[in-house]
Design a protein around this motif. Structure first.
Motif, PDB file in Angstrom:
ATOM      1  N   GLN A 202      13.082  -6.662  -5.492  1.00 26.78           N
ATOM      2  CA  GLN A 202      13.524  -5.333  -5.081  1.00 26.78           C
ATOM      3  C   GLN A 202      13.361  -4.229  -6.136  1.00 26.78           C
ATOM      4  OE1 GLN A 202      17.414  -5.644  -3.267  1.00 26.78           O
ATOM      5  NE2 GLN A 202      16.472  -6.359  -1.390  1.00 26.78           N
ATOM      6  N   PRO A 203      12.127  -3.960  -6.545  1.00 27.24           N
ATOM      7  CA  PRO A 203      11.916  -2.729  -7.320  1.00 27.24           C
ATOM      8  C   PRO A 203      12.142  -1.487  -6.466  1.00 27.24           C
ATOM      9  CG  PRO A 203       9.818  -3.745  -6.747  1.00 27.24           C
ATOM     10  CD  PRO A 203      10.889  -4.708  -6.330  1.00 27.24           C
ATOM     11  N   ILE A 204      11.955  -1.634  -5.146  1.00 30.10           N
ATOM     12  CA  ILE A 204      12.292  -0.565  -4.194  1.00 30.10           C
ATOM     13  C   ILE A 204      13.095  -1.167  -3.053  1.00 30.10           C
ATOM     14  CG2 ILE A 204      10.301   0.901  -4.708  1.00 30.10           C
ATOM     15  CD1 ILE A 204       8.993  -0.227  -2.152  1.00 30.10           C
ATOM     16  N   ARG A 205      13.909  -0.314  -2.428  1.00 34.26           N
ATOM     17  CA  ARG A 205      14.707  -0.720  -1.275  1.00 34.26           C
ATOM     18  C   ARG A 205      14.613   0.358  -0.208  1.00 34.26           C
ATOM     19  NH1 ARG A 205      18.264  -1.148  -5.700  1.00 34.26           N
ATOM     20  NH2 ARG A 205      18.521  -3.273  -6.452  1.00 34.26           N
ATOM     21  N   ILE A 206      15.050   0.018   0.987  1.00 36.31           N
ATOM     22  CA  ILE A 206      15.133   1.012   2.049  1.00 36.31           C
ATOM     23  C   ILE A 206      16.056   2.146   1.598  1.00 36.31           C
ATOM     24  CG2 ILE A 206      15.899   1.450   4.420  1.00 36.31           C
ATOM     25  CD1 ILE A 206      13.340  -0.140   4.252  1.00 36.31           C
ATOM     26  N   ASP A 207      15.626   3.391   1.787  1.00 27.72           N
ATOM     27  CA  ASP A 207      16.395   4.599   1.468  1.00 27.72           C
ATOM     28  C   ASP A 207      16.438   4.905  -0.019  1.00 27.72           C
ATOM     29  OD1 ASP A 207      17.609   6.672   3.010  1.00 27.72           O
ATOM     30  OD2 ASP A 207      19.544   6.158   2.159  1.00 27.72           O
ATOM     31  N   ASP A 208      15.665   4.176  -0.838  1.00 32.49           N
ATOM     32  CA  ASP A 208      15.550   4.541  -2.254  1.00 32.49           C
ATOM     33  C   ASP A 208      14.845   5.890  -2.392  1.00 32.49           C
ATOM     34  OD1 ASP A 208      16.868   2.684  -3.729  1.00 32.49           O
ATOM     35  OD2 ASP A 208      15.130   1.445  -4.199  1.00 32.49           O
ATOM     36  N   VAL A 209      15.238   6.640  -3.420  1.00 29.27           N
ATOM     37  CA  VAL A 209      14.594   7.924  -3.720  1.00 29.27           C
ATOM     38  C   VAL A 209      13.554   7.685  -4.806  1.00 29.27           C
ATOM     39  CG1 VAL A 209      14.925  10.269  -4.566  1.00 29.27           C
ATOM     40  CG2 VAL A 209      16.637   9.235  -3.063  1.00 29.27           C
ATOM     41  N   LEU A 210      12.295   8.027  -4.499  1.00 31.28           N
ATOM     42  CA  LEU A 210      11.189   7.746  -5.409  1.00 31.28           C
ATOM     43  C   LEU A 210      10.438   9.021  -5.776  1.00 31.28           C
ATOM     44  CD1 LEU A 210       9.508   4.672  -3.636  1.00 31.28           C
ATOM     45  CD2 LEU A 210      11.424   4.644  -5.242  1.00 31.28           C
ATOM     46  N   ILE A 211       9.836   8.999  -6.955  1.00 32.52           N
ATOM     47  CA  ILE A 211       8.791   9.945  -7.320  1.00 32.52           C
ATOM     48  C   ILE A 211       7.516   9.122  -7.419  1.00 32.52           C
ATOM     49  CG2 ILE A 211       7.940  11.605  -8.992  1.00 32.52           C
ATOM     50  CD1 ILE A 211      10.399  12.590  -7.640  1.00 32.52           C
ATOM     51  N   VAL A 212       6.626   9.299  -6.461  1.00 33.59           N
ATOM     52  CA  VAL A 212       5.416   8.488  -6.408  1.00 33.59           C
ATOM     53  C   VAL A 212       4.239   9.395  -6.045  1.00 33.59           C
ATOM     54  CG1 VAL A 212       5.908   7.821  -4.012  1.00 33.59           C
ATOM     55  CG2 VAL A 212       4.367   6.427  -5.369  1.00 33.59           C
ATOM     56  N   GLU A 213       3.153   9.227  -6.777  1.00 36.11           N
ATOM     57  CA  GLU A 213       1.977  10.074  -6.590  1.00 36.11           C
ATOM     58  C   GLU A 213       2.333  11.560  -6.689  1.00 36.11           C
ATOM     59  OE1 GLU A 213      -1.402   9.015  -5.990  1.00 36.11           O
ATOM     60  OE2 GLU A 213      -0.488   7.184  -6.759  1.00 36.11           O
ATOM     61  N   GLY A 214       3.291  11.878  -7.563  1.00 42.63           N
ATOM     62  CA  GLY A 214       3.707  13.262  -7.759  1.00 42.63           C
ATOM     63  C   GLY A 214       4.549  13.830  -6.633  1.00 42.63           C
ATOM     64  N   GLU A 215       5.029  12.985  -5.720  1.00 36.03           N
ATOM     65  CA  GLU A 215       5.811  13.438  -4.571  1.00 36.03           C
ATOM     66  C   GLU A 215       7.219  12.853  -4.626  1.00 36.03           C
ATOM     67  OE1 GLU A 215       4.798  15.579  -2.464  1.00 36.03           O
ATOM     68  OE2 GLU A 215       2.622  15.472  -2.267  1.00 36.03           O
ATOM     69  N   TRP A 216       8.201  13.654  -4.151  1.00 34.45           N
ATOM     70  CA  TRP A 216       9.596  13.207  -4.052  1.00 34.45           C
ATOM     71  C   TRP A 216       9.870  12.796  -2.608  1.00 34.45           C
ATOM     72  CZ3 TRP A 216      13.840  14.266  -1.112  1.00 34.45           C
ATOM     73  CH2 TRP A 216      15.095  13.901  -1.602  1.00 34.45           C
ATOM     74  N   GLY A 217      10.419  11.603  -2.428  1.00 35.25           N
ATOM     75  CA  GLY A 217      10.709  11.168  -1.067  1.00 35.25           C
ATOM     76  C   GLY A 217      11.572   9.928  -1.045  1.00 35.25           C
ATOM     77  N   LYS A 218      11.925   9.497   0.170  1.00 31.33           N
ATOM     78  CA  LYS A 218      12.754   8.311   0.365  1.00 31.33           C
ATOM     79  C   LYS A 218      11.948   7.219   1.059  1.00 31.33           C
ATOM     80  CE  LYS A 218      17.353  10.428   0.641  1.00 31.33           C
ATOM     81  NZ  LYS A 218      18.597  10.521   1.435  1.00 31.33           N
ATOM     82  N   VAL A 219      12.238   5.965   0.695  1.00 30.77           N
ATOM     83  CA  VAL A 219      11.577   4.827   1.331  1.00 30.77           C
ATOM     84  C   VAL A 219      12.108   4.710   2.767  1.00 30.77           C
ATOM     85  CG1 VAL A 219      11.195   2.346   1.275  1.00 30.77           C
ATOM     86  CG2 VAL A 219      11.311   3.634  -0.861  1.00 30.77           C
ATOM     87  N   GLU A 220      11.216   4.881   3.715  1.00 34.56           N
ATOM     88  CA  GLU A 220      11.604   4.863   5.121  1.00 34.56           C
ATOM     89  C   GLU A 220      11.380   3.502   5.763  1.00 34.56           C
ATOM     90  OE1 GLU A 220      11.065   8.214   8.373  1.00 34.56           O
ATOM     91  OE2 GLU A 220       9.190   7.124   8.108  1.00 34.56           O
ATOM     92  N   GLU A 221      10.301   2.827   5.372  1.00 36.58           N
ATOM     93  CA  GLU A 221       9.961   1.552   5.997  1.00 36.58           C
ATOM     94  C   GLU A 221       9.176   0.694   5.019  1.00 36.58           C
ATOM     95  OE1 GLU A 221       7.729  -0.133  10.049  1.00 36.58           O
ATOM     96  OE2 GLU A 221       7.608   1.981   9.512  1.00 36.58           O
ATOM     97  N   ILE A 222       9.469  -0.602   5.024  1.00 36.81           N
ATOM     98  CA  ILE A 222       8.712  -1.571   4.222  1.00 36.81           C
ATOM     99  C   ILE A 222       8.186  -2.629   5.175  1.00 36.81           C
ATOM    100  CG2 ILE A 222       8.768  -3.232   2.334  1.00 36.81           C
ATOM    101  CD1 ILE A 222      11.132  -1.718   1.155  1.00 36.81           C
ATOM    102  N   THR A 223       6.867  -2.705   5.332  1.00 44.46           N
ATOM    103  CA  THR A 223       6.260  -3.698   6.213  1.00 44.46           C
ATOM    104  C   THR A 223       5.666  -4.821   5.370  1.00 44.46           C
ATOM    105  OG1 THR A 223       4.038  -2.759   6.254  1.00 44.46           O
ATOM    106  CG2 THR A 223       5.659  -1.767   7.738  1.00 44.46           C
ATOM    107  N   LEU A 224       4.961  -5.730   6.037  1.00 46.10           N
ATOM    108  CA  LEU A 224       4.345  -6.837   5.310  1.00 46.10           C
ATOM    109  C   LEU A 224       3.169  -6.374   4.455  1.00 46.10           C
ATOM    110  CD1 LEU A 224       4.314  -9.576   8.097  1.00 46.10           C
ATOM    111  CD2 LEU A 224       5.986  -9.268   6.281  1.00 46.10           C
ATOM    112  N   THR A 225       2.595  -5.211   4.773  1.00 45.86           N
ATOM    113  CA  THR A 225       1.384  -4.784   4.073  1.00 45.86           C
ATOM    114  C   THR A 225       1.465  -3.389   3.460  1.00 45.86           C
ATOM    115  OG1 THR A 225       0.464  -4.004   6.183  1.00 45.86           O
ATOM    116  CG2 THR A 225      -0.125  -6.236   5.473  1.00 45.86           C
ATOM    117  N   TYR A 226       2.383  -2.550   3.882  1.00 48.69           N
ATOM    118  CA  TYR A 226       2.440  -1.189   3.346  1.00 48.69           C
ATOM    119  C   TYR A 226       3.875  -0.674   3.333  1.00 48.69           C
ATOM    120  CZ  TYR A 226       2.682   0.198   8.279  1.00 48.69           C
ATOM    121  OH  TYR A 226       3.054   0.323   9.599  1.00 48.69           O
TER     122      TYR A 226
END
Length: 359
Positions: A202-226
């Motif tokens: 769990q480096p990331i979880r559902i509803d985590d707040v991330l800065i990724v690729e220069g963007e601020w956002g929340k993890v909405e969905e984690i699938t088997l591939t993306y």
């Protein structure tokens, strides 16, 4: 089947005998399904329990088909017909029952998911445990559903004699085929293994707040591939799940949702610092976004162009509140300086020398 002739008092053609037996079997199945459904409806009214309500919601339709077909399958042993008719009917019912039973298993997973989603509700201030459980549940659910689908397809295919012969013939080339499939599917397998790693480390979880690729956002969905990241302006950033294993990113809610917010103002050297400390304390005490942990004003740098850097540090219970609190403090402090110390706003200094000096 002679009892049907005695029951009606005259000989009945074999076709109609089979039809009557099948109709009775289906009718009994529908009746039992009706009794079960009404029992659960009554239980849901008397006992406000999520599993009962979710069972009625998710399993109503598949059970409505499964029980009558199961009784019809049992009734085949009572019917008299040639193998040319019995075998196709038995095979069709077997496949239908297999598919519906797989659907029941999938819907049963949905029932458990509803229970855990209610128990671990994300609508909390500090929802670290809830996000952790939900991330694991979401991945495990998708993996089990995929496994059920694959096993169901395998059972249906292996129920045909021709498929078993083809499978036996292919076994001789399984070594070479395994190598080819391994090379062809290495990325898919890598994504699957990365998904397992993310679900349990769990480096990331559902509803985590991330800065990724220069963007601020929340993890909405984690699938088997993306992974789907919901950006602040409602765009969706889709990233391969291996991205979060191979590349660095910021996770603002990895340990807790608490966050520090900063506001930087560049002011003239004449600005008094203590009044700004008092004003920041007043602003934070009046704002419900502040969680009362951190309240600091510091001069963090002196700039060569004749200004100083003043940092206002504050805390909030989550990133959204921290952002709103920062905007509020920035606006209020600028207004405070404009009204009380307008001469301390940044200014450019230059010196005029009399070119005739010394004459």
């Amino acid at each position: 089947m002679q009892y049907l002739d005695k029951l009606f008092g005259f000989p009945i053609p074999l076709f109609f005998k089979n039809l009557i037996i099948g109709f009775i079997a289906v009718f009994l199945g529908i009746l039992i399904r009706f009794i079960i459904h009404k029992t659960f409806i009554l239980l849901s009214r008397w006992w406000d329990f999520i599993i009962i309500k979710s069972t009625v919601k998710h399993l109503k339709r598949p059970i409505a088909f499964f029980i009558p077909l199961l009784f019809l399958n049992f009734s085949l042993t009572l019917m008299e017909m040639s193998p040319a008719y019995r075998l196709p009917m038995s095979k069709a019912l077997e496949i239908a029952l297999t598919i519906i039973f797989a659907l029941i298993l999938v819907r049963a997973i949905n029932v458990l998911e509803d229970y855990f989603y209610l128990k671990y509700d994300l609508n909390k201030e500090n929802n670290l445990k809830e996000r952790k459980i939900r991330t694991q549940l979401q991945f495990v659910r998708k993996f089990i559903v995929s496994l059920i689908i694959l096993v169901t397809i395998a059972i249906i295919l292996l129920s045909f004699e021709s498929m078993r012969k083809i499978g036996a013939g292919l076994l001789t080339g399984v070594g070479i085929g395994g190598i080819i499939i391994g090379f062809a599917a290495q990325k898919s397998l890598g994504n699957l293994l990365a998904g397992f790693q993310i679900a349990f480390t769990q480096p990331i979880r559902i509803d985590d707040v991330l800065i990724v690729e220069g963007e601020w956002g929340k993890v909405e969905e984690i699938t088997l591939t993306y992974v789907v990241v919901n950006i602040w302006d409602q765009r969706r950033l889709i990233l391969p799940i291996t991205y979060f294993i191979e590349k660095p990113f910021q996770n603002w809610t990895r340990v807790s949702a608490d966050l520090l917010g900063t506001v930087f103002l560049y002011l003239d050297y004449t600005i008094p610092i203590e009044p700004m400390r008092q004003e920041l304390t007043r602003l934070l005490n009046e704002n419900p976004l502040w969680d009362k942990r951190v309240n600091v004003v510091q001069v963090t740098d002196s700039i060569k162009d004749g200004t100083i850097e003043v940092r206002f540090l504050m805390s909030a219970s989550n990133s959204s509140r921290a952002f709103d609190l920062r905007c509020y403090v920035r606006e209020a402090m600028i207004a405070f300086i404009q009204q009380n110390y307008p001469d301390s706003l940044p200014k450019k200094r230059f010196e005029l020398r009399d070119k005739f000096a010394g004459l």
